[in-house]
Design a protein around this motif. Structure first.
Motif, PDB file in Angstrom:
ATOM      1  N   CYS A  15       0.828  -1.210   0.000  1.00 30.47           N
ATOM      2  CA  CYS A  15       0.000   0.000   0.000  1.00 30.47           C
ATOM      3  C   CYS A  15       0.871   1.274   0.000  1.00 30.47           C
ATOM      4  O   CYS A  15       0.548   2.238  -0.690  1.00 30.47           O
ATOM      5  CB  CYS A  15      -0.927   0.019   1.206  1.00 30.47           C
ATOM      6  SG  CYS A  15      -2.198  -1.258   1.130  1.00 30.47           S
ATOM      7  N   HIS A  41      -2.629  -4.233  -7.855  1.00 23.33           N
ATOM      8  CA  HIS A  41      -2.831  -4.044  -6.417  1.00 23.33           C
ATOM      9  C   HIS A  41      -4.288  -3.679  -6.123  1.00 23.33           C
ATOM     10  O   HIS A  41      -4.854  -4.117  -5.121  1.00 23.33           O
ATOM     11  CB  HIS A  41      -1.880  -2.958  -5.909  1.00 23.33           C
ATOM     12  CG  HIS A  41      -1.960  -2.717  -4.445  1.00 23.33           C
ATOM     13  ND1 HIS A  41      -1.410  -3.567  -3.510  1.00 23.33           N
ATOM     14  CD2 HIS A  41      -2.577  -1.729  -3.748  1.00 23.33           C
ATOM     15  CE1 HIS A  41      -1.659  -3.100  -2.304  1.00 23.33           C
ATOM     16  NE2 HIS A  41      -2.369  -1.979  -2.420  1.00 23.33           N
ATOM     17  N   CYS A  45      -7.111  -4.567  -3.005  1.00 18.94           N
ATOM     18  CA  CYS A  45      -6.977  -3.558  -1.948  1.00 18.94           C
ATOM     19  C   CYS A  45      -8.026  -2.458  -2.094  1.00 18.94           C
ATOM     20  O   CYS A  45      -7.885  -1.564  -2.918  1.00 18.94           O
ATOM     21  CB  CYS A  45      -5.572  -2.963  -1.945  1.00 18.94           C
ATOM     22  SG  CYS A  45      -5.322  -1.838  -0.552  1.00 18.94           S
ATOM     23  N   CYS A  48      -6.660   1.274  -1.245  1.00 17.00           N
ATOM     24  CA  CYS A  48      -5.961   2.001  -2.306  1.00 17.00           C
ATOM     25  C   CYS A  48      -6.931   2.455  -3.394  1.00 17.00           C
ATOM     26  O   CYS A  48      -6.747   3.516  -3.988  1.00 17.00           O
ATOM     27  CB  CYS A  48      -4.819   1.161  -2.880  1.00 17.00           C
ATOM     28  SG  CYS A  48      -3.383   1.126  -1.766  1.00 17.00           S
TER      29      CYS A  48
HETATM   30 ZN   LIG Z   1      -3.253  -0.977  -0.936  1.00 14.42          ZN
END
Ligand SMILES: [Zn+2]
Length: 87
Positions: A15, A41, A45, A48
């Motif tokens: 992150c 990612h 996530c 994010c």
């Molecule tokens: Zn992340």
């Protein structure tokens, strides 16, 4: 960037790195590997993805405020707008 480093970035972006790359994207041309690493990612996530929406909102808010602001002289507004837009 070496192939090994690129593969590692693609597969194990954290992150902290993801948010740094997203922030950098407003200030410099990020590499294709960085862009794809962040996209991968995002799959896993939520934080994010939320961060990306927030910085996009802030950039749009700054752009809109600058457009209608009469406090700053036009020259300064233009300079800040160029910076926000990455020109
Ligand atoms: Zn992340």
């Amino acid at each position: 960037m070496s192939v090994l480093r690129a593969v590692r970035m693609l597969l194990s972006l954290r992150c902290e790195e993801s948010t740094r790359i997203m922030s950098d994207d407003y200030e410099r041309e990020i590499s294709g590997i960085e862009r794809w690493a962040v996209r991968l990612h995002f799959i896993s996530c939520r934080a994010c993805r939320r961060f990306r929406r927030q910085i996009a909102f802030l950039q749009q808010a700054a752009r809109t405020h600058l457009q209608f602001s009469t406090i700053l002289p036009a020259e300064r507004r233009d300079r800040i707008a160029r910076r926000i837009n990455g020109d």
